[in-house]
Each structure stands twice: as structure tokens, then as C-alpha cells.
Design a protein around this motif. Structure first.
Motif, PDB file in Angstrom:
ATOM      1  N   LEU A 108       7.951 -30.501 -28.131  1.00 13.15           N
ATOM      2  CA  LEU A 108       7.021 -31.255 -28.528  1.00 13.15           C
ATOM      3  C   LEU A 108       6.649 -30.088 -29.760  1.00 13.15           C
ATOM      4  CD1 LEU A 108       4.397 -32.783 -28.295  1.00 13.15           C
ATOM      5  CD2 LEU A 108       3.097 -30.748 -26.622  1.00 13.15           C
ATOM      6  N   LEU A 109       7.501 -28.948 -29.417  1.00  5.53           N
ATOM      7  CA  LEU A 109       7.448 -27.946 -31.126  1.00  5.53           C
ATOM      8  C   LEU A 109       8.512 -27.996 -32.023  1.00  5.53           C
ATOM      9  CD1 LEU A 109       7.451 -24.109 -29.822  1.00  5.53           C
ATOM     10  CD2 LEU A 109       5.601 -25.604 -30.988  1.00  5.53           C
ATOM     11  N   TRP A 110       8.823 -29.128 -31.593  1.00  7.99           N
ATOM     12  CA  TRP A 110       9.479 -29.106 -32.456  1.00  7.99           C
ATOM     13  C   TRP A 110       9.406 -30.895 -33.541  1.00  7.99           C
ATOM     14  CZ3 TRP A 110      14.108 -28.130 -35.215  1.00  7.99           C
ATOM     15  CH2 TRP A 110      15.077 -27.267 -34.326  1.00  7.99           C
ATOM     16  N   ILE A 111       8.337 -31.442 -32.191  1.00  7.74           N
ATOM     17  CA  ILE A 111       7.897 -33.004 -33.153  1.00  7.74           C
ATOM     18  C   ILE A 111       6.228 -32.187 -33.948  1.00  7.74           C
ATOM     19  CG2 ILE A 111       5.942 -34.933 -32.367  1.00  7.74           C
ATOM     20  CD1 ILE A 111       8.267 -34.735 -29.839  1.00  7.74           C
ATOM     21  N   ILE A 112       5.851 -31.347 -33.172  1.00  2.91           N
ATOM     22  CA  ILE A 112       4.476 -30.444 -34.139  1.00  2.91           C
ATOM     23  C   ILE A 112       5.795 -29.469 -35.319  1.00  2.91           C
ATOM     24  CG2 ILE A 112       2.584 -28.944 -34.203  1.00  2.91           C
ATOM     25  CD1 ILE A 112       2.818 -29.358 -31.442  1.00  2.91           C
ATOM     26  N   GLY A 113       6.351 -29.186 -35.013  1.00  2.00           N
ATOM     27  CA  GLY A 113       6.610 -28.361 -36.710  1.00  2.00           C
ATOM     28  C   GLY A 113       7.316 -29.652 -37.865  1.00  2.00           C
ATOM     29  N   VAL A 114       8.107 -30.656 -37.247  1.00  2.00           N
ATOM     30  CA  VAL A 114       8.448 -31.619 -38.175  1.00  2.00           C
ATOM     31  C   VAL A 114       6.910 -31.717 -39.042  1.00  2.00           C
ATOM     32  CG1 VAL A 114       8.944 -34.045 -38.404  1.00  2.00           C
ATOM     33  CG2 VAL A 114      10.468 -32.395 -37.422  1.00  2.00           C
ATOM     34  N   ILE A 115       5.627 -32.503 -38.402  1.00  2.00           N
ATOM     35  CA  ILE A 115       4.740 -33.328 -38.697  1.00  2.00           C
ATOM     36  C   ILE A 115       4.000 -32.058 -39.832  1.00  2.00           C
ATOM     37  CG2 ILE A 115       2.196 -33.376 -37.929  1.00  2.00           C
ATOM     38  CD1 ILE A 115       3.417 -35.225 -35.306  1.00  2.00           C
ATOM     39  N   TYR A 116       4.087 -30.817 -39.490  1.00  2.00           N
ATOM     40  CA  TYR A 116       3.331 -29.691 -39.515  1.00  2.00           C
ATOM     41  C   TYR A 116       3.957 -29.484 -40.970  1.00  2.00           C
ATOM     42  CZ  TYR A 116      -0.421 -27.652 -37.546  1.00  2.00           C
ATOM     43  OH  TYR A 116      -1.616 -27.981 -36.907  1.00  2.00           O
ATOM     44  N   THR A 117       5.337 -29.590 -41.479  1.00  2.00           N
ATOM     45  CA  THR A 117       6.515 -29.700 -42.106  1.00  2.00           C
ATOM     46  C   THR A 117       5.754 -30.601 -43.834  1.00  2.00           C
ATOM     47  OG1 THR A 117       8.293 -28.540 -41.390  1.00  2.00           O
ATOM     48  CG2 THR A 117       8.649 -29.460 -43.323  1.00  2.00           C
ATOM     49  N   ILE A 118       5.311 -31.658 -43.270  1.00  2.00           N
ATOM     50  CA  ILE A 118       5.163 -32.959 -44.032  1.00  2.00           C
ATOM     51  C   ILE A 118       4.239 -32.740 -44.508  1.00  2.00           C
ATOM     52  CG2 ILE A 118       5.001 -35.138 -44.040  1.00  2.00           C
ATOM     53  CD1 ILE A 118       6.971 -35.829 -41.649  1.00  2.00           C
ATOM     54  N   PHE A 119       2.920 -32.662 -43.507  1.00  2.00           N
ATOM     55  CA  PHE A 119       1.802 -32.130 -43.841  1.00  2.00           C
ATOM     56  C   PHE A 119       1.551 -30.720 -44.849  1.00  2.00           C
ATOM     57  CE2 PHE A 119      -0.080 -34.446 -40.526  1.00  2.00           C
ATOM     58  CZ  PHE A 119      -0.807 -34.996 -41.454  1.00  2.00           C
TER      59      PHE A 119
ATOM     60  N   VAL B  66       2.272 -22.405 -43.196  1.00  2.00           N
ATOM     61  CA  VAL B  66       1.927 -20.795 -42.593  1.00  2.00           C
ATOM     62  C   VAL B  66       2.224 -21.119 -40.864  1.00  2.00           C
ATOM     63  CG1 VAL B  66       1.031 -18.711 -41.909  1.00  2.00           C
ATOM     64  CG2 VAL B  66       1.103 -19.366 -44.566  1.00  2.00           C
ATOM     65  N   SER B  67       1.286 -22.019 -40.453  1.00  2.00           N
ATOM     66  CA  SER B  67       1.837 -22.591 -38.950  1.00  2.00           C
ATOM     67  C   SER B  67       2.941 -23.358 -39.274  1.00  2.00           C
ATOM     68  CB  SER B  67       0.877 -23.675 -38.562  1.00  2.00           C
ATOM     69  OG  SER B  67      -0.738 -23.347 -38.961  1.00  2.00           O
ATOM     70  N   ALA B  68       3.640 -24.254 -40.104  1.00  2.00           N
ATOM     71  CA  ALA B  68       5.368 -24.693 -39.704  1.00  2.00           C
ATOM     72  C   ALA B  68       6.276 -24.116 -40.033  1.00  2.00           C
ATOM     73  CB  ALA B  68       5.475 -25.307 -41.171  1.00  2.00           C
ATOM     74  N   LEU B  69       6.730 -22.879 -40.304  1.00  2.00           N
ATOM     75  CA  LEU B  69       7.091 -21.968 -40.515  1.00  2.00           C
ATOM     76  C   LEU B  69       6.660 -20.297 -39.686  1.00  2.00           C
ATOM     77  CD1 LEU B  69       6.721 -19.987 -44.621  1.00  2.00           C
ATOM     78  CD2 LEU B  69       9.311 -21.892 -43.166  1.00  2.00           C
ATOM     79  N   ALA B  70       5.632 -20.713 -38.955  1.00  2.00           N
ATOM     80  CA  ALA B  70       5.315 -19.807 -37.435  1.00  2.00           C
ATOM     81  C   ALA B  70       6.266 -21.618 -36.295  1.00  2.00           C
ATOM     82  CB  ALA B  70       3.859 -19.539 -37.152  1.00  2.00           C
ATOM     83  N   ILE B  71       6.033 -22.248 -36.575  1.00  2.00           N
ATOM     84  CA  ILE B  71       5.985 -23.426 -35.413  1.00  2.00           C
ATOM     85  C   ILE B  71       7.680 -22.711 -35.394  1.00  2.00           C
ATOM     86  CG2 ILE B  71       6.176 -25.430 -34.548  1.00  2.00           C
ATOM     87  CD1 ILE B  71       3.039 -25.750 -35.487  1.00  2.00           C
ATOM     88  N   LEU B  72       7.846 -23.316 -36.513  1.00  2.00           N
ATOM     89  CA  LEU B  72      10.444 -22.973 -36.879  1.00  2.00           C
ATOM     90  C   LEU B  72      10.415 -22.625 -36.397  1.00  2.00           C
ATOM     91  CD1 LEU B  72      10.231 -26.018 -40.040  1.00  2.00           C
ATOM     92  CD2 LEU B  72      10.449 -26.405 -37.096  1.00  2.00           C
ATOM     93  N   LYS B  73      10.093 -21.389 -36.397  1.00  2.00           N
ATOM     94  CA  LYS B  73       9.982 -20.072 -36.505  1.00  2.00           C
ATOM     95  C   LYS B  73      10.428 -19.396 -34.660  1.00  2.00           C
ATOM     96  CE  LYS B  73      10.386 -15.104 -36.162  1.00  2.00           C
ATOM     97  NZ  LYS B  73       8.703 -14.122 -36.633  1.00  2.00           N
ATOM     98  N   ALA B  74       9.604 -20.437 -33.384  1.00  2.00           N
ATOM     99  CA  ALA B  74       9.468 -20.179 -32.389  1.00  2.00           C
ATOM    100  C   ALA B  74      10.513 -21.229 -31.561  1.00  2.00           C
ATOM    101  CB  ALA B  74       8.301 -21.113 -32.112  1.00  2.00           C
TER     102      ALA B  74
END
Length: 128
Positions: free
Chosen positions: A101-112, A84-92
Motif C-alpha cells: 500500500l505504501l508503494w501505491i501511495i508513494g507513486v500517487i504522491y510522486t505524480i502529484f 516532501v510526503s513523497a520523499l518520506a513515503i519512498l524512504k519508508a
């Protein structure tokens, strides 16, 4: 699958985010290009406390068998959080593409999220 590495890396990732959000809320908000006004820093600190609690839960569960029917609540909670967090971050990120920084966090969350989905939907392998 041996989940010890997954649990340790997710615990460290969430622990670092939790420490940053709990003890440096103004700096955390500034790094996300958000003005630290009103109740926003307090909300970031509360989220940081949640991250620290989740990190502690994952760290303490790292030696347990996880996957399939084993420790299903831990696997599901992590899968739900990261997906859910990856989807929210990637939408943002799609709305505001300037925040690297959001791109990097989004990729990390997607991997997890993918890693926890694999664990959740597969049978665990016990270490020998």
C-alpha cells in the motif's frame, strides 16, 4: 496548463484520505501494519482533519487561475506537501519493502508532486 483537473483530483484524493483517517483511524493504522495504541489514533484523526482542510482548499480553488504568479501560495503549499510526503513515503518503502500500500501511495504522491511542480514553475493558460 488547465489546472482544474489537477485541483479536483488532488482534492478528491486528499478528501478520501482525510475521511478515512478522521473516521476510521484504527482501520487506517491496521492497513499500514501499525498497532493502534496510545495517542496514535488521535494523531491520525488530526492528520485526517488537515487532509480534509487541504482538500477543501483545493476544491474551492479549482476554478481559479493557478501557476506562475497566480495563486502561488496554493501551488507552493501543494507542491511542498506532495514532494516532501513523497520523499518520506519512498524512504519508508525502502526500509520496509513489504508494505504494498505504501508503494501505491508513494507513486500517487510522486505524480502529484511532479504535476504541481510543473504548475508552479510554468505560466498558466487561461481557458477560452
Amino acid at each position: 496548463m488547465n489546472t482544474k483537473l489537477l485541483m479536483m483530483s488532488s482534492a478528491l484524493t486528499m478528501g478520501l484520505a482525510g475521511i478515512a483517517a478522521s473516521f476510521l483511524p484504527h482501520e487506517f493504522l491496521n492497513s499500514m501494519q501499525i498497532a493502534p495504541v496510545g495517542i496514535t489514533p488521535v494523531l491520525v484523526q488530526i492528520i485526517g482533519a488537515c487532509y480534509l482542510a487541504f482538500a477543501m482548499c483545493n476544491w474551492m480553488s479549482k476554478a481559479n487561475l493557478i501557476g506562475g504568479i497566480y495563486n502561488r501560495p496554493i501551488a507552493m503549499a501543494n507542491l511542498l506537501h506532495f514532494a516532501v510526503s513523497a520523499l518520506a513515503i519512498l524512504k519508508a518503502v525502502m526500509v520496509n519493502q513489504t508494505i504494498t500500500l505504501l508503494w501505491i501511495i508513494g507513486v500517487i504522491y510522486t505524480i502529484f508532486a511532479i504535476w504541481f511542480a510543473i504548475v508552479f514553475f510554468s505560466h498558466p493558460i487561461k481557458e477560452s
